[in-house]
Write an enzyme that holds these catalytic residues in place. Structure first.
Site, short mmCIF file in Angstrom:
data_model
loop_
_atom_site.label_atom_id
_atom_site.label_comp_id
_atom_site.label_asym_id
_atom_site.label_seq_id
_atom_site.Cartn_x
_atom_site.Cartn_y
_atom_site.Cartn_z
CG ASP A 237 52.11 -27.59 -22.63
OD1 ASP A 237 52.89 -28.23 -23.34
OD2 ASP A 237 51.47 -28.10 -21.68
CD GLU A 306 51.36 -29.42 -27.35
OE1 GLU A 306 52.05 -30.44 -27.46
OE2 GLU A 306 50.81 -29.10 -26.27
C1 NOJ Z 1 52.74 -30.88 -24.21
C2 NOJ Z 1 54.22 -30.80 -24.11
O1 NOJ Z 1 54.76 -30.59 -25.38
C3 NOJ Z 1 54.68 -32.08 -23.48
O2 NOJ Z 1 56.07 -32.20 -23.51
C4 NOJ Z 1 54.18 -32.12 -22.07
O3 NOJ Z 1 54.53 -33.33 -21.48
C5 NOJ Z 1 52.66 -31.97 -22.02
N1 NOJ Z 1 52.18 -30.93 -22.90
C6 NOJ Z 1 52.21 -31.62 -20.65
O4 NOJ Z 1 52.57 -30.31 -20.33
#
Ligand code: NOJ
Ligand code: MG
Length: 607
Positions: A237, A306
């Site tokens: 993430d 991501e």
């Molecule tokens: C990316 C995640 O996909 C999202 O849902 C989240 O709020 C942020 N990162 C913070 O972790």
């Protein structure tokens, strides 16, 4: 003035979100773009990733929130659809300020989802059905309720420097002008420690300090903890947020006319709080941990990163020829366009949807061409939606959904499906009073609709019974999508002509040799048309013909390399009505109709 705006927003949040915690033969790409048959594909390259948002998938205990036992009870859904990889958004212990992306214990399951035993059961059940399981790792931040943070506040070693702490310039003045992704200052003052801490997301998500090697070790051990329990890989993430400029400079205004001063896009973050080169080193360390396990038993472990960053930076997550890092960085191009989309570009900064045919081709080609040759096109991936974005059916319109799924499944590389996409679930309107997402709450009643991610997170629509079969609770954590009586898995299974059946057929087609290994080309592309061929000599080959325009038209494929005079219709969009292109019919490829926003998949033995 700025603080007044922020104060008003904070007040509004406190009030409304109290519980939150013309036809052209395309010459640009030659038919020689061949998949690599010399290298066997691993389970991710061959597979399809399905994202489960666990709060919304299936509730087993009637509390209105999905859980692990619920997921176990629905595993046959994946088997029936031919899906082999499930990725579950965070299930770790969390006060749920960001619905699991704020973790207070990285090695325990949150009671709302179940227990470690439930996780063990899930792993075993998944294995027995041939499913791989990917967990969502959140290395950038923890919850402020994590014991590391509590100890850090109290300056208890070794935790003192686990987070990014700074003194302010003057009392009440944060150390820099940095903004949180969700809006408002990225710094919060902690009275007890007498310092400011950084949070690139909400205040309950303090950023971990990656200048501290101990933090790296903690996370590597967390990965090992879950790998030891049978996890097949990780989605990582918020990678671009791991590091900040150690000189802590202020960020410059972006000049973006659509961004208010408290909004993230108001400032330019590149290389200061975002997209710094050091992040790649951490991903390399993570990959090494996966490699330990892979070396141990010969089974591939996967890592998907991501990163909403420019394409040249996205591509670097593949690593290099002697060291493959991520299996793939998510490709968000079909959501946001590739270039210049900073973060959750829900509306203002994105390219505008749906794409016209040429834009669609260019967006796809831009990504495929950027993939290093040593990775090959099978290392691509295609994301059409996730829990941070508008749903596919709401972004492109329902009529284009089937066509986009056809394209996604026939492209080289791994398709990534967000739960509900297979039945074309839509965003559900949610009032400000019912809004829970911190990104929506933080923006207040006038702006929340643009930012809230709740509409795309409503519970899975299984059938037409109470709460769509998701939960027996009187109230589900987010309201149900209103259209569940007509849009649900059960009905679409029964109905031969349905999004679900198209999805299932497309997943099966993806397993054909021509789609896994064949050459690809985009022979006919214009403003209203998009075509993609997957051709392999002596194999059944395919073409998807997508009319993105608002009017029906006829196509002539004569002259397109590999396409014979006759081809068979194997799939077409649910709204298709032409008597000429019924499924199973053989058509003349030099003249056939495709309705407005309709997709058609034809099969043939390549010339
Ligand atoms: C990316 C995640 O996909 C999202 O849902 C989240 O709020 C942020 N990162 C913070 O972790
Ligand atoms: Mg539950």
């Amino acid at each position: 003035m700025r603080s007044l705006v922020i104060l008003l927003v904070v007040l509004a949040v406190a009030f409304a979100c109290p519980s939150q915690t013309g036809f052209k033969i395309h010459q640009k790409r030659s038919i020689q773009h061949q998949g690599r048959e010399d290298k066997p594909l691993n389970w991710l390259e061959k597979g399809l990733v399905y994202q489960i948002y666990p709060r919304s998938f299936q509730d087993s205990d009637g509390d209105g929130v999905g859980d692990l036992k619920g997921i176990i009870s629905r595993l046959d859904h994946f088997v029936q659809l031919g899906i082999n990889v499930i990725w579950i958004s965070p299930i770790f212990k969390s006060p749920m300020a960001d619905f699991g992306y704020d973790v207070s214990d990285f090695t325990d399951i949150d009671p709302i989802f179940g227990t470690i035993q439930d996780f063990t059961d899930l792993t075993a059940a998944a294995k027995s059905k041939g499913l791989k399981l990917i967990l969502d790792m959140v290395p950038n931040h923890s919850s402020d309720e994590h014991e590391w943070f509590i100890k850090s506040v109290n300056r208890i070693d070794p935790y003192t420097d686990y987070y990014v702490w700074l003194d302010g310039d003057a009392p009440g003045v944060p150390p820099t002008n940095w903004l949180s992704v969700f809006g408002g200052p990225a710094w919060t003052f902690n009275e007890q420690r007498g310092q400011w801490y950084l949070h690139q997301f909400v205040a309950k998500q303090p950023d971990l300090n990656y200048r501290n090697p101990l933090v790296h070790e903690e996370f590597k051990n967390i990965l090992r903890f879950w790998l030891d329990r049978g996890t097949d890989g990780f989605r990582v993430d918020a990678v671009p947020h791991l590091y900040e400029d150690p000189a802590f400079p202020d960020e410059l205004p972006s000049g973006n006319p659509n961004a208010d001063p408290d909004q993230y896009d108001y400032l330019i973050h590149d290389q200061i709080t975002w997209n710094r080169p050091e992040t790649y080193d951490v991903m390399a360390e993570f990959r090494q941990v996966l490699q330990e396990y892979e070396d141990g038993d010969g089974q591939h472990r996967a890592m998907m990163t991501e990163a909403y960053v420019p394409l040249e930076n996205v591509i670097q997550f593949y690593g290099n020829e002697s060291f493959r890092m991520a299996d793939f960085p998510f490709n968000f191009a079909l959501i946001n366009g590739i270039s210049n989309c900073l973060y959750y570009c829900n509306t203002t900064t994105s390219r505008g949807y749906p794409y016209n045919g040429t834009q669609l081709r260019d967006t796809i080609v831009e990504f495929l061409d950027a993939i290093p040759s040593w990775v090959g096109p099978q290392g691509a991936n295609w994301v059409l939606g996730n829990h941070d974005q508008r749903r596919l059916a709401s972004r492109y319109g329902e009529a284009l959904v089937d066509g986009m799924i056809m394209v996604q499944m026939l492209l080289p590389g791994t398709p990534v499906t967000y739960y509900g996409e297979e039945i074309s679930m839509k965003d559900q309107f949610i009032s400000y009073e019912d809004t829970l997402d911190p990104q929506g709450c933080q923006m207040g009643p006038d702006r929340y609709e643009k930012f809230s991610r709740d509409p795309a997170r409503t519970p899975m629509q299984w059938d037409d019974t109470f709460n769509a079969g998701f939960s027996t609770a009187a109230e589900t954590w987010l309201p149900m999508g209103e259209n569940y009586p007509t849009v649900n898995v059960k009905l679409q299974k029964e109905n031969l002509v349905s999004h679900l059946n198209i999805y299932r057929t497309m997943v099966a087609l993806r397993q054909e040799a021509s789609v896994l290994y064949g050459a690809y080309d985009f022979p006919i592309v214009d403003a209203d048309a998009f075509t993609l061929t997957r051709i392999r000599t002596n194999s059944t080959s395919y073409i998807v013909v997508l009319n993105v325009g608002l009017e029906g038209r006829r196509f002539n494929l004569s002259g397109v390399t590999g396409i014979p005079e006759k081809a068979k219709v194997v799939v077409r969009s649910v709204q298709a009505t032409s008597g000429e292109t019924q499924i199973g019919f053989t058509i003349n490829t030099n003249d056939f109709p495709v309705g407005a926003q309709e997709g058609l998949v034809l099969s043939f033995v390549a010339l």
